[in-house]
Design a protein around this motif. Structure first.
Motif, short mmCIF file in Angstrom:
data_model
loop_
_atom_site.label_atom_id
_atom_site.label_comp_id
_atom_site.label_asym_id
_atom_site.label_seq_id
_atom_site.Cartn_x
_atom_site.Cartn_y
_atom_site.Cartn_z
N PRO A 214 0.79 -1.29 0.01
CA PRO A 214 0.06 -0.04 0.16
C PRO A 214 0.83 1.32 -0.09
CG PRO A 214 -0.10 -0.86 2.21
CD PRO A 214 0.67 -1.84 1.25
N PRO A 215 0.45 2.13 -0.74
CA PRO A 215 1.14 3.37 -0.73
C PRO A 215 1.12 4.28 0.49
CG PRO A 215 -0.87 3.90 -1.86
CD PRO A 215 -0.84 2.51 -1.48
N ASP A 216 2.39 5.05 0.62
CA ASP A 216 2.41 5.82 1.99
C ASP A 216 1.41 6.89 1.98
OD1 ASP A 216 3.29 7.00 4.35
OD2 ASP A 216 5.26 7.30 3.73
N ASN A 217 0.57 7.17 2.77
CA ASN A 217 -0.17 8.30 2.77
C ASN A 217 0.29 9.51 3.49
OD1 ASN A 217 -0.30 7.61 5.62
ND2 ASN A 217 -2.29 6.95 5.47
N GLY A 218 1.66 9.53 3.96
CA GLY A 218 1.99 10.60 4.68
C GLY A 218 2.15 10.70 5.93
N SER A 219 1.22 10.01 6.67
CA SER A 219 1.16 10.02 8.15
C SER A 219 2.12 9.03 8.59
CB SER A 219 -0.24 9.66 8.34
OG SER A 219 -0.79 8.36 7.93
N ASP A 220 2.81 8.23 8.08
CA ASP A 220 3.88 7.27 8.73
C ASP A 220 5.16 7.36 8.30
OD1 ASP A 220 1.47 5.96 9.86
OD2 ASP A 220 1.11 4.74 7.92
N LEU A 221 6.15 7.18 9.34
CA LEU A 221 7.36 6.92 8.89
C LEU A 221 7.89 5.67 8.34
CD1 LEU A 221 10.38 8.34 9.21
CD2 LEU A 221 10.42 7.45 11.53
N GLN A 222 8.46 5.59 7.31
CA GLN A 222 8.97 4.05 6.83
C GLN A 222 10.31 4.09 6.68
OE1 GLN A 222 6.51 2.73 3.42
NE2 GLN A 222 8.31 2.58 2.33
N ILE A 223 10.70 2.85 7.01
CA ILE A 223 12.08 2.49 6.90
C ILE A 223 12.15 1.00 5.86
CG2 ILE A 223 14.27 1.64 8.22
CD1 ILE A 223 13.66 4.63 8.46
N SER A 224 13.06 1.03 4.95
CA SER A 224 13.25 -0.11 4.19
C SER A 224 14.55 -0.61 4.24
CB SER A 224 12.75 0.16 2.73
OG SER A 224 11.32 0.78 2.48
N LEU A 225 14.70 -2.04 4.35
CA LEU A 225 16.10 -2.65 4.25
C LEU A 225 16.02 -3.82 3.38
CD1 LEU A 225 17.02 -2.58 8.13
CD2 LEU A 225 18.09 -1.50 6.40
N GLY A 226 17.08 -4.17 2.75
CA GLY A 226 17.33 -5.37 1.63
C GLY A 226 17.69 -6.67 2.40
N LEU A 227 17.13 -7.69 2.22
CA LEU A 227 17.70 -8.77 3.04
C LEU A 227 18.79 -9.52 2.13
CD1 LEU A 227 14.16 -10.29 4.21
CD2 LEU A 227 15.92 -8.95 5.59
N PRO A 228 19.87 -9.76 2.53
CA PRO A 228 20.90 -10.32 1.75
C PRO A 228 20.37 -11.78 1.06
CG PRO A 228 21.57 -9.73 3.88
CD PRO A 228 20.16 -9.67 3.84
N ALA A 229 21.12 -12.24 0.07
CA ALA A 229 20.87 -13.29 -0.75
C ALA A 229 19.40 -13.62 -1.42
CB ALA A 229 21.41 -14.54 -0.08
N THR A 230 18.78 -12.26 -1.40
CA THR A 230 17.06 -12.27 -1.82
C THR A 230 16.96 -11.13 -2.45
OG1 THR A 230 16.26 -11.59 0.26
CG2 THR A 230 16.54 -13.80 0.18
N GLN A 231 15.63 -11.01 -3.15
CA GLN A 231 15.21 -9.97 -3.74
C GLN A 231 14.21 -9.31 -2.76
OE1 GLN A 231 13.81 -10.87 -7.71
NE2 GLN A 231 16.05 -10.72 -8.46
N TRP A 232 14.29 -9.58 -1.54
CA TRP A 232 13.18 -9.17 -0.65
C TRP A 232 13.62 -7.82 0.01
CZ3 TRP A 232 11.35 -14.15 2.57
CH2 TRP A 232 11.09 -15.03 1.55
N GLN A 233 12.38 -7.06 0.51
CA GLN A 233 12.65 -5.74 1.15
C GLN A 233 11.91 -5.88 2.47
OE1 GLN A 233 14.32 -2.73 0.72
NE2 GLN A 233 15.42 -3.44 -1.09
N LEU A 234 12.35 -5.60 3.57
CA LEU A 234 11.77 -5.70 4.70
C LEU A 234 11.27 -4.09 5.04
CD1 LEU A 234 12.16 -7.11 8.25
CD2 LEU A 234 12.16 -4.87 8.16
N VAL A 235 10.03 -3.74 5.15
CA VAL A 235 9.59 -2.40 5.44
C VAL A 235 8.69 -2.40 6.68
CG1 VAL A 235 8.02 -0.53 4.32
CG2 VAL A 235 9.23 -2.15 2.78
N ILE A 236 9.20 -1.17 7.29
CA ILE A 236 8.78 -1.04 8.87
C ILE A 236 8.10 0.16 8.77
CG2 ILE A 236 10.87 -0.63 9.91
CD1 ILE A 236 9.76 -1.89 12.49
N ARG A 237 6.71 0.38 9.30
CA ARG A 237 6.20 1.72 9.48
C ARG A 237 5.91 1.99 10.73
NH1 ARG A 237 2.22 1.84 4.08
NH2 ARG A 237 3.99 1.99 2.46
N SER A 238 5.39 3.31 11.07
CA SER A 238 5.31 3.80 12.39
C SER A 238 4.48 4.82 12.42
CB SER A 238 6.37 3.80 13.50
OG SER A 238 5.72 4.14 14.87
#
Length: 548
Positions: A214-238
């Motif tokens: 889901p798109p960021d509506n501007g009311s949250d703080l978002q941090i993204s990290l890539g996971l090694p050896a994968t194409q995955w991204q870990l996204v955490i919002r507060s």
């Protein structure tokens, strides 16, 4: 009269500037703290998830080289398949994976850890799965999908099984992340793991799984990290609401402080009292600021220590793997040296025998020396033969084996460690016709491991002694190896056959685990007596007796 409205206007303007500045500064500080906390949470969760993925990949890789799995795929008899399934079941329990199964070249499951459950995978066709197709093509693969039997989401890790340069099957490990997602939910922040296409795989909002991020509506703080050896991204919002609340509370506090200051100024009317109040407010502000800085510094120091400890554990694991590779290379070198020595030894023996044949009668000294050369050549040849036998890869077959042959070979291979330490070895006479169900090379490996462990246990002990006894029964044979060392500590005995648990500085913690599995493959068992004060360690190896 004109000055008073001007002073009031200036005072109101200054108050508005202070309130706006306080709101901005407090909001910036709260946002910085929230960003740091969120980054630390994201890194911790990414590290935990990466560690779990690495562990399960290692399970698939180890099983792909397992002799029992390869033999079962080559000749899938009912007893062999049951042995494979039982081993997969034990490994699944030890590694906390969801299910482990083995596919043949048709994509049909021949063995599975849930073999005895109503929803067993055995006999199911998974040839349409990408993780099967890509593993056959590329060697390894992974796919996040719903289970066709369980209908539960999970990650499938697959590894190609090779024998003699040919593919014989695929090992698959399925991992579900319910426990990790539950931990994330308890923490409070919204956490997603998305794949390279932006599809949500893991989430604290189950209703969003397999949907686009889901798109960021501007009311949250978002941090993204890539996971090694994968194409995955870990996204955490507060949510940013707490930041706004902190800023608003700071502005309210500043407004109250200004009202109080104005009231005090109007009431006291003295510049000295106003200056004293300002100095006191400044002192309190600095004290609070210094206290907050000190608290945050302590928290950051604790985080850095925890990170350094994790890096130290990683370096230790990497060192163990490097040492294992070195030991493997040393074994190959030893086998090569043993092979190369035999040719000059044979030449020495031939020349010595020719010299004996050509000597005239009565030349006793030369004859004795040449006889000694022949005997020593025989002994060296015997040692190199045992070294090559020890380095040879096991066939994997269980058949009648004369117990005396691997036992004598293990005594010979460990004799070089016994003599320099004056270790007294007491061992029984083993009848040449006593046969057990085993495989010679692997049984020799078990006996060498037990003798070497006993030798290391008596290091530094006065009058070191290793005692080997034999008990014969109609159906079973038990070899007991006991030493007079310090014995096993209770915490060591409790994890004696657990992988990677060792008290040796340079050990990997795999010797007894491998010996235990080999004994079980032979239809026997390996166990140790419970720890007793003042007694050394005692290990028992039970084997099936071969029937004539």
């Amino acid at each position: 009269m004109l000055r008073r409205p001007l002073h009031i206007g200036l005072a109101l303007l200054v108050a508005l500037i202070c309130l706006a500045g306080t709101y901005r500064l407090a909001g910036t500080a709260a946002l910085a703290r929230l960003t740091q906390d969120l980054q630390f949470s994201a890194q911790s969760r990414a590290q935990a998830l990466t560690a779990e993925l690495d562990k399960q990949r290692a399970v698939a890789g180890i099983l792909a080289d397992d002799g029992l799995i390869i033999a079962g795929l080559r000749l899938p008899t009912a007893p062999q398949i049951e042995a494979m399934s039982r081993k997969l079941e034990r490994l699944r329990q030890e590694t906390a994976s969801t299910v482990i199964y083995v596919l043949d070249l048709r994509g049909v499951a021949v063995a599975a850890s849930n073999w005895d459950e109503p929803v067993s995978f055995v006999g199911e066709d998974y040839s349409f799965r990408d993780y099967f197709i890509h593993a056959l093509r590329d060697g390894t693969a992974q796919q996040f999908a719903l289970g066709t039997v369980s209908h539960r989401p999970g990650l499938y890790l697959s590894h190609r099984v090779m024998e003699g340069g040919q593919t014989v099957g695929v090992v698959v490990v399925k991992v579900e992340f319910d426990a990790i997602e539950a931990t994330w939910m308890r923490a409070g922040e919204v956490t997603h793991v998305v794949d390279g296409a932006g599809q949500i795989l893991l989430t604290t909002r189950p209703n969003l799984r397999f949907q686009p991020m889901p798109p960021d509506n501007g009311s949250d703080l978002q941090i993204s990290l890539g996971l090694p050896a994968t194409q995955w991204q870990l996204v955490i919002r507060s949510s940013l609401a707490p930041v706004r609340q902190v800023a608003a509370l700071a502005a309210v506090a500043m407004a109250l402080a200004l009202v109080v200051a104005a009231f005090m100024l109007a009431r006291l009317g003295r510049r000295r009292r106003r200056a004293a109040a300002a100095v006191e407010a400044e002192r309190r502000y600095r004290a609070d600021l210094e206290r907050e800085v000190a608290d945050r510094t302590r928290a950051l120091s604790a985080e850095m220590q925890e990170r350094e400890a994790a890096e130290q554990r990683l370096r230790s694991l990497q060192g163990d793997l490097v040492q294992a590779n070195k030991l493997a290379a040393l074994g190959q070198i030893t086998a090569g040296v043993a092979h190369e020595i035999n040719q000059p030894l044979a030449t020495i023996r031939l020349l010595a025998e020719n010299a004996l044949a050509l000597l005239p009668a009565g030349v006793s000294d030369v004859e004795g020396n040449l006889g000694t050369i022949v005997r020593m050549s025989d002994r060296i040849g015997h040692i190199t033969t045992e070294l090559r036998s020890f380095a040879r890869k096991a066939s994997g077959r269980t058949e009648p084996v004369a117990l005396k042959d691997p036992y004598d070979a293990s005594i010979l291979l460990s004799a070089s460690r016994l003599r320099p330490s004056d270790v007294r070895l007491i061992h029984p006479h083993i009848p040449p016709d006593l046969n057990v169900m085993a495989e010679g090379v692997r049984l020799e490996q078990v006996l060498v491991n037990l003798l070497q462990n006993a030798h290391e246990a008596v290091a530094g002990v006065a009058q070191p002694e290793i005692r080997v006894t034999l008990q014969e029964g109609p159906d079973r044979v038990v070899l007991t190896v006991a030493d007079n060392g310090p014995g096993l500590a209770p915490e060591v005995a409790a994890q004696l056959f657990t992988p990677f648990q060792t008290t040796k500085p340079q050990g990997l913690g795999l010797g007894l685990v491998i010996a235990h599995d080999i004994a079980r493959d032979f239809g026997g068992r390996l166990w140790a007596d419970p720890p007793a004060p003042g007694q050394g360690a005692t290990f028992h190896l039970e084997l099936r007796r071969a029937q004539p």
